[in-house]
Write a protein that holds these residues in place. Sequence first.
Motif, PDB file in Angstrom:
ATOM      1  N   GLN A   1       0.801  -1.233   0.000  1.00 24.34           N
ATOM      2  CA  GLN A   1       0.000   0.000   0.000  1.00 24.34           C
ATOM      3  C   GLN A   1       0.829   1.277   0.000  1.00 24.34           C
ATOM      4  O   GLN A   1       0.295   2.347  -0.275  1.00 24.34           O
ATOM      5  CB  GLN A   1      -0.910   0.018   1.236  1.00 24.34           C
ATOM      6  CG  GLN A   1      -1.945  -1.081   1.289  1.00 24.34           C
ATOM      7  CD  GLN A   1      -2.891  -1.020   0.119  1.00 24.34           C
ATOM      8  OE1 GLN A   1      -2.654  -1.647  -0.898  1.00 24.34           O
ATOM      9  NE2 GLN A   1      -3.931  -0.223   0.239  1.00 24.34           N
ATOM     10  N   VAL A   2       2.098   1.176   0.344  1.00 22.31           N
ATOM     11  CA  VAL A   2       2.908   2.375   0.562  1.00 22.31           C
ATOM     12  C   VAL A   2       3.859   2.600  -0.603  1.00 22.31           C
ATOM     13  O   VAL A   2       4.753   1.785  -0.867  1.00 22.31           O
ATOM     14  CB  VAL A   2       3.703   2.278   1.882  1.00 22.31           C
ATOM     15  CG1 VAL A   2       4.405   3.591   2.169  1.00 22.31           C
ATOM     16  CG2 VAL A   2       2.763   1.904   3.039  1.00 22.31           C
ATOM     17  N   LEU A   3       3.672   3.703  -1.287  1.00 18.04           N
ATOM     18  CA  LEU A   3       4.507   4.064  -2.423  1.00 18.04           C
ATOM     19  C   LEU A   3       5.834   4.651  -1.942  1.00 18.04           C
ATOM     20  O   LEU A   3       5.935   5.112  -0.803  1.00 18.04           O
ATOM     21  CB  LEU A   3       3.782   5.093  -3.291  1.00 18.04           C
ATOM     22  CG  LEU A   3       2.405   4.689  -3.827  1.00 18.04           C
ATOM     23  CD1 LEU A   3       1.724   5.903  -4.464  1.00 18.04           C
ATOM     24  CD2 LEU A   3       2.540   3.554  -4.833  1.00 18.04           C
ATOM     25  N   PRO A   4       6.856   4.683  -2.780  1.00 14.97           N
ATOM     26  CA  PRO A   4       8.075   5.413  -2.413  1.00 14.97           C
ATOM     27  C   PRO A   4       7.763   6.895  -2.229  1.00 14.97           C
ATOM     28  O   PRO A   4       7.112   7.505  -3.080  1.00 14.97           O
ATOM     29  CB  PRO A   4       8.998   5.186  -3.616  1.00 14.97           C
ATOM     30  CG  PRO A   4       8.449   3.983  -4.313  1.00 14.97           C
ATOM     31  CD  PRO A   4       6.969   4.028  -4.089  1.00 14.97           C
ATOM     32  N   GLY A   5       8.200   7.437  -1.113  1.00 16.55           N
ATOM     33  CA  GLY A   5       7.947   8.849  -0.828  1.00 16.55           C
ATOM     34  C   GLY A   5       9.245   9.607  -0.642  1.00 16.55           C
ATOM     35  O   GLY A   5      10.192   9.416  -1.405  1.00 16.55           O
TER      36      GLY A   5
ATOM     37  N   SER B   1      17.501  11.951   3.119  1.00 16.81           N
ATOM     38  CA  SER B   1      17.634  10.827   2.200  1.00 16.81           C
ATOM     39  C   SER B   1      16.616   9.780   2.609  1.00 16.81           C
ATOM     40  O   SER B   1      16.066   9.811   3.703  1.00 16.81           O
ATOM     41  CB  SER B   1      19.052  10.247   2.247  1.00 16.81           C
ATOM     42  OG  SER B   1      19.336   9.742   3.544  1.00 16.81           O
ATOM     43  N   GLY B   2      16.370   8.841   1.730  1.00 16.84           N
ATOM     44  CA  GLY B   2      15.369   7.829   2.030  1.00 16.84           C
ATOM     45  C   GLY B   2      14.052   8.154   1.364  1.00 16.84           C
ATOM     46  O   GLY B   2      13.828   9.267   0.866  1.00 16.84           O
TER      47      GLY B   2
ATOM     48  N   LYS C   1      -3.693   4.186  -2.151  1.00 16.55           N
ATOM     49  CA  LYS C   1      -2.261   4.089  -1.944  1.00 16.55           C
ATOM     50  C   LYS C   1      -1.800   5.236  -1.053  1.00 16.55           C
ATOM     51  O   LYS C   1      -2.364   6.330  -1.086  1.00 16.55           O
ATOM     52  CB  LYS C   1      -1.510   4.139  -3.274  1.00 16.55           C
ATOM     53  CG  LYS C   1      -1.813   2.970  -4.202  1.00 16.55           C
ATOM     54  CD  LYS C   1      -1.378   1.641  -3.611  1.00 16.55           C
ATOM     55  CE  LYS C   1      -1.611   0.503  -4.589  1.00 16.55           C
ATOM     56  NZ  LYS C   1      -1.254  -0.816  -4.011  1.00 16.55           N
ATOM     57  N   ILE C   2      -0.760   4.955  -0.268  1.00 17.88           N
ATOM     58  CA  ILE C   2      -0.210   5.947   0.654  1.00 17.88           C
ATOM     59  C   ILE C   2       1.111   6.478   0.104  1.00 17.88           C
ATOM     60  O   ILE C   2       1.997   5.699  -0.273  1.00 17.88           O
ATOM     61  CB  ILE C   2       0.030   5.329   2.040  1.00 17.88           C
ATOM     62  CG1 ILE C   2      -1.289   4.833   2.650  1.00 17.88           C
ATOM     63  CG2 ILE C   2       0.717   6.339   2.966  1.00 17.88           C
ATOM     64  CD1 ILE C   2      -2.295   5.922   2.952  1.00 17.88           C
ATOM     65  N   LEU C   3       1.241   7.787   0.067  1.00 22.97           N
ATOM     66  CA  LEU C   3       2.488   8.452  -0.312  1.00 22.97           C
ATOM     67  C   LEU C   3       3.091   9.060   0.954  1.00 22.97           C
ATOM     68  O   LEU C   3       2.588  10.062   1.462  1.00 22.97           O
ATOM     69  CB  LEU C   3       2.217   9.546  -1.345  1.00 22.97           C
ATOM     70  CG  LEU C   3       3.452  10.257  -1.920  1.00 22.97           C
ATOM     71  CD1 LEU C   3       4.300   9.288  -2.745  1.00 22.97           C
ATOM     72  CD2 LEU C   3       3.018  11.447  -2.780  1.00 22.97           C
ATOM     73  N   PRO C   4       4.150   8.448   1.504  1.00 18.12           N
ATOM     74  CA  PRO C   4       4.692   8.943   2.769  1.00 18.12           C
ATOM     75  C   PRO C   4       5.642  10.121   2.575  1.00 18.12           C
ATOM     76  O   PRO C   4       6.549  10.067   1.741  1.00 18.12           O
ATOM     77  CB  PRO C   4       5.436   7.719   3.312  1.00 18.12           C
ATOM     78  CG  PRO C   4       5.898   6.996   2.078  1.00 18.12           C
ATOM     79  CD  PRO C   4       4.840   7.235   1.031  1.00 18.12           C
ATOM     80  N   VAL C   5       5.434  11.160   3.359  1.00 11.75           N
ATOM     81  CA  VAL C   5       6.302  12.338   3.338  1.00 11.75           C
ATOM     82  C   VAL C   5       6.709  12.604   4.783  1.00 11.75           C
ATOM     83  O   VAL C   5       5.894  13.056   5.593  1.00 11.75           O
ATOM     84  CB  VAL C   5       5.579  13.563   2.742  1.00 11.75           C
ATOM     85  CG1 VAL C   5       6.500  14.771   2.741  1.00 11.75           C
ATOM     86  CG2 VAL C   5       5.094  13.259   1.328  1.00 11.75           C
ATOM     87  N   ARG C   6       7.950  12.317   5.116  1.00 15.18           N
ATOM     88  CA  ARG C   6       8.389  12.482   6.500  1.00 15.18           C
ATOM     89  C   ARG C   6       8.832  13.913   6.762  1.00 15.18           C
ATOM     90  O   ARG C   6       9.767  14.425   6.144  1.00 15.18           O
ATOM     91  CB  ARG C   6       9.536  11.521   6.827  1.00 15.18           C
ATOM     92  CG  ARG C   6       9.897  11.575   8.314  1.00 15.18           C
ATOM     93  CD  ARG C   6      11.074  10.709   8.661  1.00 15.18           C
ATOM     94  NE  ARG C   6      11.405  10.904  10.078  1.00 15.18           N
ATOM     95  CZ  ARG C   6      12.620  10.756  10.584  1.00 15.18           C
ATOM     96  NH1 ARG C   6      13.637  10.419   9.796  1.00 15.18           N
ATOM     97  NH2 ARG C   6      12.830  10.969  11.866  1.00 15.18           N
TER      98      ARG C   6
END
Length: 413
Positions: free
Chosen positions: A85-89, A96-97, A132-137
Amino acid sequence: MRQSRHRFAGAVLIAVVGIAGASTITATPAQAAAVAVRQDPVREDQWQLDELRASHAWRHSTGEGVTVAVIDSGVDGSHPDLAGQVLPGIDLVAGSGDGRTDPVGHGTTVAGLIAGRNDDSSGVLGLAPSAKILPVRVLDAENRYDDALIVAKGVRWAVDNGARVINLSLGGSGDSPALAAAIDYAFARDVVVVACTGNLAPEAPTEVWYPAREPGVVAVTGLERESESLWSGAITGGATVLSAPATGLLGARPGGTWKVQGTSFAAPLVSATAALVRSRWPGMSAATVVNRLISTADDLGAVGRDDRFGYGLVDPVAALTTGISTVERNPLDNNDPPGVAGFGAAPGVTTAEAATADGPHTVGGKAPGTTAGWAAEPVGAVEHHHGGLFGGATVLIALLSAAAVVLRRRLRR
């Protein structure tokens, strides 16, 4: 008063949650990890799915094809409840990451409530399980940010990388022209923005947090398990737009699950509803999606919009089935320019007091010459956010951004 549309199960829940829902968890990350391992039956812990009639909503939409940006502490992409469910963010804290690690757990909890896929006896099932989840830290290892500019960068990055809905389960007391400009950027590119109204804390301001009070943002407050009562820890006010369940929720976290409460966890239920709507009608504008959410809400408290519940409890089924006219503009955006005040400690709160209100850690990472003055969110399994204030070049950038917002909004008129 609420319409009598709920199932008999809703009445049963009201009768049984008086004891289970009465406790308040206030913990540091380490303390939270110790208490969060307790698990109750999944359906009992995920009462919000029954309350929001998720199974009925899923007949019409499960969120497929919609990307929801979770601008938060990162999202654990390896969590079994979020597998696939988690896309590259992006990780704007480490530099980095791809945002798919979460040292805190907060962002993973938010993501699970939106798009969790695990429906067994120990997992988390989200309200929009095909989104879908787009993670932004943007939150550090202590679950805080010291400068709202990092959140603004996160919003812009999410918009440029496919987000149709943005969830902001964070905030503070002071306005941020840079963040306002980023949100306006999202609006201009047809993105729905949802934010939590904030949680009450000792010696902290009780005004709805920013960015939730930015015009056009769907500001979400929290409800007790009975759902007709405002959660005692929720901030609310004239900027409140919608309400959603906020207590006794099962949340995903790295390594397992935990019980959580807070407006941070009410907001993703509204973001998930927006995803359901955008999935069913891919061509529907963000303005019409927002109008649909507020027009179909289940009215609570005083008739019509009020300062406690906003338009009422978000209603995914009604949002997916009711005939609502399209609109050309976001009905929440009155085109007022963003505020430029708030640079300095929150009124009546010193730096030391702000740090104390947020638990046993201090405020750090500040730009030279600045102080911390954004509200903390200490209620829940692990909810601690500080927004920072501006200094030096950041102030100049923020003011230029504010001027750009005003110009764009005048052109939009």
